[in-house]
Design an enzyme around this catalytic site. Sequence first.
Site, mmCIF file in Angstrom:
data_model
loop_
_atom_site.group_PDB
_atom_site.id
_atom_site.type_symbol
_atom_site.label_atom_id
_atom_site.label_comp_id
_atom_site.label_asym_id
_atom_site.label_seq_id
_atom_site.Cartn_x
_atom_site.Cartn_y
_atom_site.Cartn_z
ATOM 1 N N GLU A 44 -9.719 2.386 5.001
ATOM 2 C CA GLU A 44 -8.444 1.786 4.625
ATOM 3 C C GLU A 44 -7.565 2.829 3.980
ATOM 4 O O GLU A 44 -8.007 3.614 3.160
ATOM 5 C CB GLU A 44 -8.646 0.616 3.665
ATOM 6 N N ASN B 227 -7.929 -9.483 -1.480
ATOM 7 C CA ASN B 227 -6.997 -8.803 -0.587
ATOM 8 C C ASN B 227 -7.095 -9.374 0.819
ATOM 9 O O ASN B 227 -8.197 -9.588 1.329
ATOM 10 C CB ASN B 227 -7.323 -7.309 -0.521
ATOM 11 N N VAL B 228 -5.947 -9.579 1.419
ATOM 12 C CA VAL B 228 -5.916 -10.037 2.808
ATOM 13 C C VAL B 228 -4.926 -9.133 3.547
ATOM 14 O O VAL B 228 -3.743 -9.097 3.200
ATOM 15 C CB VAL B 228 -5.462 -11.505 2.917
ATOM 16 N N ASP B 229 -5.437 -8.406 4.498
ATOM 17 C CA ASP B 229 -4.572 -7.492 5.242
ATOM 18 C C ASP B 229 -4.873 -7.571 6.729
ATOM 19 O O ASP B 229 -4.026 -7.959 7.529
ATOM 20 C CB ASP B 229 -4.759 -6.053 4.713
ATOM 21 N N THR B 230 -6.108 -7.263 7.082
ATOM 22 C CA THR B 230 -6.472 -7.208 8.495
ATOM 23 C C THR B 230 -6.172 -8.524 9.220
ATOM 24 O O THR B 230 -5.624 -8.519 10.326
ATOM 25 C CB THR B 230 -7.977 -6.886 8.606
ATOM 26 N N GLU C 256 -11.333 0.097 -8.900
ATOM 27 C CA GLU C 256 -12.447 -0.126 -7.966
ATOM 28 C C GLU C 256 -13.618 0.728 -8.399
ATOM 29 O O GLU C 256 -13.455 1.903 -8.727
ATOM 30 C CB GLU C 256 -11.996 0.243 -6.542
ATOM 31 N N HIS D 257 -12.316 -7.050 -2.364
ATOM 32 C CA HIS D 257 -11.754 -6.218 -1.288
ATOM 33 C C HIS D 257 -12.641 -6.337 -0.064
ATOM 34 O O HIS D 257 -13.831 -6.590 -0.177
ATOM 35 C CB HIS D 257 -11.748 -4.738 -1.689
ATOM 36 N N GLY D 258 -12.054 -6.036 1.074
ATOM 37 C CA GLY D 258 -12.872 -5.957 2.284
ATOM 38 C C GLY D 258 -13.538 -7.272 2.619
ATOM 39 O O GLY D 258 -14.716 -7.314 2.960
ATOM 40 N N HIS E 119 -13.941 -2.712 4.058
ATOM 41 C CA HIS E 119 -12.523 -2.759 4.433
ATOM 42 C C HIS E 119 -12.383 -2.843 5.942
ATOM 43 O O HIS E 119 -13.150 -2.250 6.679
ATOM 44 C CB HIS E 119 -11.802 -1.488 3.964
ATOM 45 N N GLY E 120 -11.358 -3.530 6.372
ATOM 46 C CA GLY E 120 -11.118 -3.637 7.803
ATOM 47 C C GLY E 120 -11.954 -4.755 8.384
ATOM 48 O O GLY E 120 -12.251 -5.729 7.703
ATOM 49 N N SER F 284 0.864 -1.181 0.000
ATOM 50 C CA SER F 284 0.000 0.000 0.000
ATOM 51 C C SER F 284 0.896 1.225 0.000
ATOM 52 O O SER F 284 2.125 1.121 0.215
ATOM 53 C CB SER F 284 -0.907 0.010 1.239
ATOM 54 N N ASP G 275 -1.180 -1.540 -3.996
ATOM 55 C CA ASP G 275 -2.565 -1.519 -3.515
ATOM 56 C C ASP G 275 -3.177 -0.115 -3.681
ATOM 57 O O ASP G 275 -2.519 0.811 -4.179
ATOM 58 C CB ASP G 275 -2.535 -1.967 -2.041
ATOM 59 N N HIS G 276 -4.432 0.032 -3.245
ATOM 60 C CA HIS G 276 -5.205 1.278 -3.304
ATOM 61 C C HIS G 276 -4.406 2.562 -3.563
ATOM 62 O O HIS G 276 -3.610 2.969 -2.731
ATOM 63 C CB HIS G 276 -5.967 1.480 -1.994
#
Length: 360
Positions: A184, A289-292, A176, A267-268, A228-229, A64, A111-112
């Site tokens: 995010e 996407n995998v972040d949180t 998007e 996403h999200g 997101h999140g 990101s 990313d974004h």
Amino acid sequence: MPSWKELPGVKAGVVTGDVAWAIMKHAKENAYAIPAFNCTSTSSVNAVLEAGAKLDRPIMIQFSEGGAAFFAGKSLSNKNKEASVLGAIAGAHYVRMVAPAYGVTVFVHSDHCAKKLLPWFDGMLEADKAYFAAHGEPLFSSHMLELSEEDHAENISICADYLKKMAPMNLILEMEIGITGGVEDGVDNSGVDNSKLYSTPEDTWAVYEALHPISEKFTIAAAFGNVHGVYKPGNVKLQPELLDSFQKHAAAKLGDGSTKPLFFVFHGGSGSEKSDIASALGSGVVKMNVDTDTQWAYWEGILKFYKGNDDKLQGQIGNKDGPEKPNKSYYDPRKWLREAEVTMCERVQEACKDLSNVNA
Ligand SMILES: [Zn+2]
């Protein structure tokens, strides 16, 4: 259907262009998705590569804007996005250097990128150009533009302008459309009305119509109730069946016999029901996407290590075994950072399994 490994050009290391796109097509045809993990350091990159090696599956590493700046170092000035540009480039080179040693096929993605962050995007494209001139391929596999805050026409037209610059280098563009809820990378959509959290078949068709004449290499992060999140349960309902309706609409417009012409990105999706993920995979989601969840996994390794050894982590000397006992082997960063990597690596593998990105 041949295995993804038999696709022409597939190798250990970073893949770009036609090879990267062929893997995405293969994913769509076989109803699996490539998970993309946000990385902020060599340590988190290594955890992802380790998981990819264990599963022997393709994987995506993404930076990101903030994560890239962190990669280069938090103390650097980022006034003109110079640290974000530098960190993303350094991260991409790092992945290129080490991924072959892991034997992993990997996409490197940014990313974004919201409108105000375009200088970051431009800086990465410069690096792609230089890399392309030297090696015949771009530095990155793909980049994402996140202009869903703008109105649809402006979003799509900026994406088209950028895809024109990216197509000669065979770069993949992720865009998007529709609003993903939550917060995010500094974009706060947590107050958005729930009715705006769903894209329409007309939205995704408009994207296809504008972008496909330029290049086939684009993916769409459409909104289908994703946030997101972390989810607040019951707040928004995920409707992955919408993706299927977008595919049908596009297929009818094309009328060329194709059934799933669109490539979707999820996403999200943190905390999603497995059944919703499965439905999304069947409707052309090729990346998620995998972040949180991996952020938590990385932290959890350290948390558990601390809780299990807290007496040894209060000072350099002295623990419950005696006041003279040295603690160096516990506070050495290689010890506790490794614990973070181990739990992140496990969570990365779990995400791959959730997305059917496992060898059958
Ligand atoms: Zn998004």
